[in-house]
Design a protein around this motif. Sequence first.
Motif, PDB file in Angstrom:
ATOM      1  N   ASP A   1       0.832  -1.202   0.000  1.00  0.00           N
ATOM      2  CA  ASP A   1       0.000   0.000   0.000  1.00  0.00           C
ATOM      3  C   ASP A   1       0.870   1.257   0.000  1.00  0.00           C
ATOM      4  O   ASP A   1       0.568   2.243  -0.680  1.00  0.00           O
ATOM      5  N   ALA A   2       1.954   1.218   0.775  1.00  0.00           N
ATOM      6  CA  ALA A   2       2.827   2.392   0.885  1.00  0.00           C
ATOM      7  C   ALA A   2       3.548   2.686  -0.425  1.00  0.00           C
ATOM      8  O   ALA A   2       3.844   3.842  -0.730  1.00  0.00           O
ATOM      9  N   TYR A   3       3.824   1.637  -1.203  1.00  0.00           N
ATOM     10  CA  TYR A   3       4.590   1.806  -2.441  1.00  0.00           C
ATOM     11  C   TYR A   3       3.743   1.602  -3.698  1.00  0.00           C
ATOM     12  O   TYR A   3       4.286   1.395  -4.782  1.00  0.00           O
ATOM     13  N   ALA A   4       2.440   1.693  -3.573  1.00  0.00           N
ATOM     14  CA  ALA A   4       1.566   1.477  -4.730  1.00  0.00           C
ATOM     15  C   ALA A   4       1.882   2.471  -5.844  1.00  0.00           C
ATOM     16  O   ALA A   4       2.192   3.636  -5.595  1.00  0.00           O
ATOM     17  N   TYR A   5       1.800   2.000  -7.073  1.00  0.00           N
ATOM     18  CA  TYR A   5       1.973   2.891  -8.225  1.00  0.00           C
ATOM     19  C   TYR A   5       0.802   3.862  -8.295  1.00  0.00           C
ATOM     20  O   TYR A   5      -0.308   3.538  -7.860  1.00  0.00           O
TER      21      TYR A   5
ATOM     22  N   GLY B   1       7.097  -7.076  -6.598  1.00  0.00           N
ATOM     23  CA  GLY B   1       5.756  -7.645  -6.604  1.00  0.00           C
ATOM     24  C   GLY B   1       4.703  -6.726  -7.179  1.00  0.00           C
ATOM     25  O   GLY B   1       3.633  -7.181  -7.589  1.00  0.00           O
ATOM     26  N   LEU B   2       4.990  -5.419  -7.235  1.00  0.00           N
ATOM     27  CA  LEU B   2       4.042  -4.442  -7.772  1.00  0.00           C
ATOM     28  C   LEU B   2       4.291  -4.122  -9.242  1.00  0.00           C
ATOM     29  O   LEU B   2       3.419  -3.548  -9.904  1.00  0.00           O
ATOM     30  N   ALA B   3       5.456  -4.454  -9.757  1.00  0.00           N
ATOM     31  CA  ALA B   3       5.871  -4.014 -11.093  1.00  0.00           C
ATOM     32  C   ALA B   3       5.378  -4.944 -12.197  1.00  0.00           C
ATOM     33  O   ALA B   3       5.223  -6.151 -12.005  1.00  0.00           O
ATOM     34  N   ASP B   4       5.157  -4.349 -13.375  1.00  0.00           N
ATOM     35  CA  ASP B   4       4.913  -5.137 -14.585  1.00  0.00           C
ATOM     36  C   ASP B   4       6.225  -5.653 -15.153  1.00  0.00           C
ATOM     37  O   ASP B   4       6.289  -6.755 -15.702  1.00  0.00           O
ATOM     38  N   VAL B   5       7.266  -4.821 -15.053  1.00  0.00           N
ATOM     39  CA  VAL B   5       8.544  -5.150 -15.680  1.00  0.00           C
ATOM     40  C   VAL B   5       9.684  -4.593 -14.843  1.00  0.00           C
ATOM     41  O   VAL B   5       9.573  -3.514 -14.252  1.00  0.00           O
ATOM     42  N   ILE B   6      10.780  -5.344 -14.788  1.00  0.00           N
ATOM     43  CA  ILE B   6      11.995  -4.927 -14.098  1.00  0.00           C
ATOM     44  C   ILE B   6      13.068  -4.702 -15.162  1.00  0.00           C
ATOM     45  O   ILE B   6      13.455  -5.636 -15.867  1.00  0.00           O
ATOM     46  N   VAL B   7      13.523  -3.467 -15.284  1.00  0.00           N
ATOM     47  CA  VAL B   7      14.497  -3.100 -16.313  1.00  0.00           C
ATOM     48  C   VAL B   7      15.873  -3.029 -15.664  1.00  0.00           C
ATOM     49  O   VAL B   7      16.078  -2.310 -14.685  1.00  0.00           O
TER      50      VAL B   7
ATOM     51  N   ALA C   1      -0.288 -12.282  -5.225  1.00  0.00           N
ATOM     52  CA  ALA C   1      -1.083 -12.895  -6.290  1.00  0.00           C
ATOM     53  C   ALA C   1      -2.424 -12.189  -6.476  1.00  0.00           C
ATOM     54  O   ALA C   1      -2.798 -11.837  -7.607  1.00  0.00           O
ATOM     55  N   ALA C   2      -3.159 -11.976  -5.392  1.00  0.00           N
ATOM     56  CA  ALA C   2      -4.481 -11.354  -5.511  1.00  0.00           C
ATOM     57  C   ALA C   2      -4.367  -9.914  -5.983  1.00  0.00           C
ATOM     58  O   ALA C   2      -5.145  -9.445  -6.826  1.00  0.00           O
ATOM     59  N   ARG C   3      -3.386  -9.199  -5.460  1.00  0.00           N
ATOM     60  CA  ARG C   3      -3.190  -7.800  -5.847  1.00  0.00           C
ATOM     61  C   ARG C   3      -2.842  -7.708  -7.337  1.00  0.00           C
ATOM     62  O   ARG C   3      -3.343  -6.833  -8.047  1.00  0.00           O
ATOM     63  N   ARG C   4      -1.983  -8.593  -7.820  1.00  0.00           N
ATOM     64  CA  ARG C   4      -1.589  -8.579  -9.226  1.00  0.00           C
ATOM     65  C   ARG C   4      -2.772  -8.954 -10.123  1.00  0.00           C
ATOM     66  O   ARG C   4      -2.987  -8.350 -11.171  1.00  0.00           O
ATOM     67  N   ALA C   5      -3.540  -9.947  -9.702  1.00  0.00           N
ATOM     68  CA  ALA C   5      -4.692 -10.355 -10.505  1.00  0.00           C
ATOM     69  C   ALA C   5      -5.706  -9.222 -10.608  1.00  0.00           C
ATOM     70  O   ALA C   5      -6.265  -8.964 -11.684  1.00  0.00           O
ATOM     71  N   ALA C   6      -5.935  -8.523  -9.511  1.00  0.00           N
ATOM     72  CA  ALA C   6      -6.893  -7.415  -9.518  1.00  0.00           C
ATOM     73  C   ALA C   6      -6.431  -6.280 -10.420  1.00  0.00           C
ATOM     74  O   ALA C   6      -7.245  -5.544 -10.984  1.00  0.00           O
ATOM     75  N   ALA C   7      -5.112  -6.124 -10.569  1.00  0.00           N
ATOM     76  CA  ALA C   7      -4.554  -5.063 -11.414  1.00  0.00           C
ATOM     77  C   ALA C   7      -4.372  -5.513 -12.859  1.00  0.00           C
ATOM     78  O   ALA C   7      -3.862  -4.745 -13.677  1.00  0.00           O
ATOM     79  N   GLY C   8      -4.770  -6.750 -13.156  1.00  0.00           N
ATOM     80  CA  GLY C   8      -4.639  -7.261 -14.517  1.00  0.00           C
ATOM     81  C   GLY C   8      -3.210  -7.630 -14.882  1.00  0.00           C
ATOM     82  O   GLY C   8      -2.870  -7.699 -16.068  1.00  0.00           O
ATOM     83  N   GLN C   9      -2.388  -7.916 -13.881  1.00  0.00           N
ATOM     84  CA  GLN C   9      -0.987  -8.261 -14.123  1.00  0.00           C
ATOM     85  C   GLN C   9      -0.805  -9.773 -14.196  1.00  0.00           C
ATOM     86  O   GLN C   9      -1.615 -10.544 -13.670  1.00  0.00           O
ATOM     87  N   GLY C  10       0.282 -10.189 -14.817  1.00  0.00           N
ATOM     88  CA  GLY C  10       0.644 -11.589 -14.843  1.00  0.00           C
ATOM     89  C   GLY C  10       1.136 -12.041 -13.472  1.00  0.00           C
ATOM     90  O   GLY C  10       1.250 -11.244 -12.540  1.00  0.00           O
TER      91      GLY C  10
END
Length: 308
Positions: free
Chosen positions: A78-82, A127-133, A154-163
């Motif tokens: 929550d503290a580091y949410a995009y 855990g919050l990122a789509d991609v790590i560059v 897992a649940a947070r990523r699924a809710a955000a439409g992430q893999g």
Amino acid sequence: MRRLFPVTDMTAIDAPGREETGRDATGGASSTGVVTGSDGTGRDTTARDAHGRDGTGRDATARDALRDREWSLDELADAYAYPDLAPGESWLRANMVSSLDGAGQHDGRSQPLSSDSDMRIFGTLRGLADVIVVGAQTVRQEGYRPARAREAFAARRAAAGQGPAPVIAVVSASLDLDFTLPLYTEPLVPTLVLTGAAAPADRVAEARAAGAEVVIAGDGPGVEPARATAALAERGLRRQLTEGGPRLLGQFVAAGVLDEMCLTVSPTMTAGSAQRIAGGPSVAVPQRFAVASVLEEAGFLFTRYRRI
């Protein structure tokens, strides 16, 4: 871990009997802006009413629970949410660690400057990122492996439409990479290799044969930072995280595409000639960032800045 900034009702207590209003529990104000609340014997003298509330109106039991403690992964997430992104927008944040004297690494690696809490935040940002560059040299030095799926996110990523796990995107001009490593041959999601149009054709073919997806993000041999972030966003990878190294971070800064800096300030001194967290080309005018949050644990400061 405790929150130092922004100051909210969840800002942690500094010491027994202290709170963030700047009032002394005995009626005076402390020189540090927090409540002293001690009578000199080490006892907490903060007044409580019959219901266990202190003078601030908060439940004393809950207040005591806000002292330095280990945060849950949900609290860190929550503290580091995009930030919420409009269609087509992307957000590039960096995560780095630095010693007090400015070293971004010790003996070529960042681990000696880190801590358990730093690694928890490191894992949360992943855990919050789509991609790590990440740059090729950092991949080699830090022994990068494929990102893994973590049940905690897992649940947070699924809710955000992430893999199930973030994609690893390796930036390299020469493609001098070991494509037999699990990072390329065994990822949960295919690893990307970002390079330029003039990259060696044989190395491009070898990367693809290993299972990596090659993304051209520059007209020459190297990657152009703005084109790299745009190419990732076009693939739906809009929540972007870079872990360096210093040369890659410097390129992102110089190109003006870095939106957020998550910097752990390690309470260590290294001396020597270690590289800073960002190197490479300079900018004509220093870029300004505004502090978004500061957490503290065992002397480590976990800071977050956003570009103004």
